[in-house]
Design a protein around this motif. Structure first.
Motif, PDB file in Angstrom:
ATOM      1  N   ARG A  82       0.868  -1.052  -0.124  1.00 44.77           N
ATOM      2  CA  ARG A  82      -0.093   0.065  -0.216  1.00 44.77           C
ATOM      3  C   ARG A  82       0.962   1.162   0.091  1.00 44.77           C
ATOM      4  NH1 ARG A  82      -2.972  -3.517  -0.451  1.00 44.77           N
ATOM      5  NH2 ARG A  82      -2.268  -3.180  -2.503  1.00 44.77           N
ATOM      6  N   LYS A  83       1.990   1.237   0.599  1.00 43.15           N
ATOM      7  CA  LYS A  83       2.925   2.434   0.643  1.00 43.15           C
ATOM      8  C   LYS A  83       3.364   2.356  -0.719  1.00 43.15           C
ATOM      9  CE  LYS A  83       4.765   1.951   5.538  1.00 43.15           C
ATOM     10  NZ  LYS A  83       5.911   1.654   6.032  1.00 43.15           N
ATOM     11  N   ALA A  84       3.843   1.589  -1.420  1.00 45.78           N
ATOM     12  CA  ALA A  84       4.191   1.562  -2.608  1.00 45.78           C
ATOM     13  C   ALA A  84       3.267   2.387  -3.546  1.00 45.78           C
ATOM     14  CB  ALA A  84       4.765   0.389  -3.224  1.00 45.78           C
ATOM     15  N   GLU A  85       1.834   2.093  -3.494  1.00 44.86           N
ATOM     16  CA  GLU A  85       0.763   2.585  -4.096  1.00 44.86           C
ATOM     17  C   GLU A  85       0.710   3.941  -4.035  1.00 44.86           C
ATOM     18  OE1 GLU A  85      -3.905   2.369  -3.438  1.00 44.86           O
ATOM     19  OE2 GLU A  85      -3.039   0.602  -3.247  1.00 44.86           O
ATOM     20  N   ILE A  86       0.941   4.284  -2.722  1.00 45.67           N
ATOM     21  CA  ILE A  86       0.853   5.837  -2.366  1.00 45.67           C
ATOM     22  C   ILE A  86       1.676   6.722  -2.663  1.00 45.67           C
ATOM     23  CG2 ILE A  86       0.256   7.478  -0.397  1.00 45.67           C
ATOM     24  CD1 ILE A  86      -2.376   6.335  -1.135  1.00 45.67           C
ATOM     25  N   LEU A  87       2.982   6.358  -2.378  1.00 41.33           N
ATOM     26  CA  LEU A  87       4.147   7.314  -2.573  1.00 41.33           C
ATOM     27  C   LEU A  87       4.004   8.060  -3.828  1.00 41.33           C
ATOM     28  CD1 LEU A  87       6.974   5.224  -1.030  1.00 41.33           C
ATOM     29  CD2 LEU A  87       6.259   7.635  -0.445  1.00 41.33           C
ATOM     30  N   PRO A  88       3.855   7.695  -4.951  1.00 45.62           N
ATOM     31  CA  PRO A  88       3.685   8.447  -6.313  1.00 45.62           C
ATOM     32  C   PRO A  88       2.633   9.644  -6.227  1.00 45.62           C
ATOM     33  CG  PRO A  88       3.775   5.997  -6.866  1.00 45.62           C
ATOM     34  CD  PRO A  88       3.586   6.030  -5.369  1.00 45.62           C
ATOM     35  N   TYR A  89       1.801   9.308  -5.623  1.00 45.02           N
ATOM     36  CA  TYR A  89       0.647  10.260  -5.319  1.00 45.02           C
ATOM     37  C   TYR A  89       1.200  11.534  -4.637  1.00 45.02           C
ATOM     38  CZ  TYR A  89      -2.299   7.001  -7.470  1.00 45.02           C
ATOM     39  OH  TYR A  89      -2.889   6.266  -8.269  1.00 45.02           O
ATOM     40  N   PHE A  90       1.955  11.324  -3.457  1.00 43.82           N
ATOM     41  CA  PHE A  90       2.777  12.286  -2.859  1.00 43.82           C
ATOM     42  C   PHE A  90       3.860  13.058  -3.703  1.00 43.82           C
ATOM     43  CE2 PHE A  90       0.897  10.562   1.285  1.00 43.82           C
ATOM     44  CZ  PHE A  90       0.482  11.690   1.806  1.00 43.82           C
ATOM     45  N   GLU A  91       4.554  12.098  -4.513  1.00 50.52           N
ATOM     46  CA  GLU A  91       5.219  12.784  -5.512  1.00 50.52           C
ATOM     47  C   GLU A  91       4.642  13.973  -6.342  1.00 50.52           C
ATOM     48  OE1 GLU A  91       8.673   9.355  -6.188  1.00 50.52           O
ATOM     49  OE2 GLU A  91       6.938   9.254  -7.393  1.00 50.52           O
TER      50      GLU A  91
END
Length: 366
Positions: free
Chosen positions: A167-176
């Motif tokens: 789930r972290k890997a899924e969310i990180l691009p959105y914070f980028e």
């Protein structure tokens, strides 16, 4: 817009005395548990009234002890992203997003819901209720709700801490994407080094209620004197560009004229990336190694050798304008005669760099 934070406060057995600047982009408050990260967020949010200090951005003053100014929490126009999404279970995703808009001041510039929905990839979720969402989907909706409140500042207090690695890997691009597309400062709390390296524009390193270093992410992370989480979590961030992909699951990245073979990345050739390299994964040799399984051998120059309190040493190395760190023993540093100016070879296994330690370079100047 730049937020200036400077305050002092005492608790029973612990005191905080900090001063730093949070420009547009993501400013990460980085340090161990108990370093003072959440205290700072509480002070900015208005959940804590410090003994003295000032928290402001130009004429937008949240707190000024000298002038007796104090803005109540509900008037601070903050977007808050918690560890748990805290969505309203009886409302649909669309209604949860609209709730953020409902609280936005009428005079504030309105965020376009369609743009936020597209940015976060949640268009297919609008009719669902939170119970039907995964943890990562809930956090994306929570991010959208915060953005649609038209905040002057966004606070994210360890927003990925409750998620598993997938789930972290899924969310990180959105914070980028938030870092690159949102115009207001984002104050982000974390104690995960790879996460910080991927998303941070600016880093404020904290220890025992004090700022130990602040500045651009690459500069802070490559400083051998700055180890907010301890030497076992030390590392550095290298800027690279995707060169090509290979059929065996690897990709070649170019950094300062050198090639790095890493697990296959999803980005197209030519894309600029950030790569987090842990100091404990870097080996050093005085001659170019032959007949080894490691695929990455970089010719580097020793910039600094910092001896630890125990048996270890942290070595800062340069190739071109890039800096990396290597964690070795004092005995190895002595045996290799490591000293500033010495030419050596840094050895890095391709599989040492995890996919979630590779992210896209900020589009805004840092």
């Amino acid at each position: 817009m730049t937020l200036s934070v400077a305050f002092a406060h005492e608790f029973d057995g612990f005191d905080v005395d900090v001063a730093f600047e949070a420009p547009a982009g993501i400013t990460v408050l980085f340090g161990r548990s108990g370093a003072g990260k959440s205290t700072i967020v509480d002070a900015v949010a208005g959940l804590l009234r410090p003994r003295e200090g000032r928290i402001a951005s130009e004429d937008w003053v949240l707190f000024d002890s000298a002038e007796g100014q104090w803005t109540p929490p509900h008037k601070r126009r903050l977007g808050y992203i918690f560890q748990d999404a805290r969505l309203f279970p009886h409302l649909s995703v669309r209604q949860n997003l609209a709730y953020g808009q409902w609280f936005a001041p009428k005079s504030a510039p309105r965020e376009d819901m369609e743009r936020i929905v597209e940015m976060l990839g949640i268009g297919h979720l609008l009719g669902r209720r939170p119970a039907a969402l995964s943890g990562g989907e809930k956090q994306r909706v929570a991010i959208g709700r915060a953005l649609l409140a038209s905040p002057k500042l966004i606070l994210a207090d360890e927003p990925l801490a409750a998620l598993d690695e997938q789930r972290k890997a899924e969310i990180l691009p959105y914070f980028e994407r938030m870092r690159d597309e949102v115009s207001v400062p984002i104050l982000y709390v974390s104690h995960a080094a790879a996460e910080v390296a991927r998303i941070a524009t600016t880093i404020v390193a904290l220890d025992a209620g004090r700022v130990t270093r602040q500045g651009p992410a690459a500069d802070v992370l490559s400083d051998p004197a700055v180890t907010p989480l301890g030497v076992r979590s030390a590392g550095a961030m290298v800027e690279a560009r995707v060169k090509e992909h290979h059929s065996d699951g690897l990709s070649t990245l170019e950094a300062e004229g050198a090639s790095l073979l890493l697990p296959r990345v999803s980005q197209a050739p030519g894309t600029p990336l950030r790569v987090w390299i842990e100091a404990q994964d870097v080996m050093l040799a005085t001659e170019r190694p032959q007949g080894i399984s490691a695929l990455n051998i970089l010719e580097v120059t020793v910039r600094e050798v910092r001896l630890g309190a125990g048996p270890g040493a942290m070595v800062q190395l340069s190739f071109g304008n890039a800096l990396i760190l290597a964690r070795v023993t004092r005995r190895s540093a002595q045996a290799l005669a490591l000293a500033p100016g010495r030419q050596v070879f840094a050895v890095l296994k391709a599989v040492s760099v995890a996919r979630d330690a590779i992210g896209e370079l900020p589009q805004k100047p840092v």
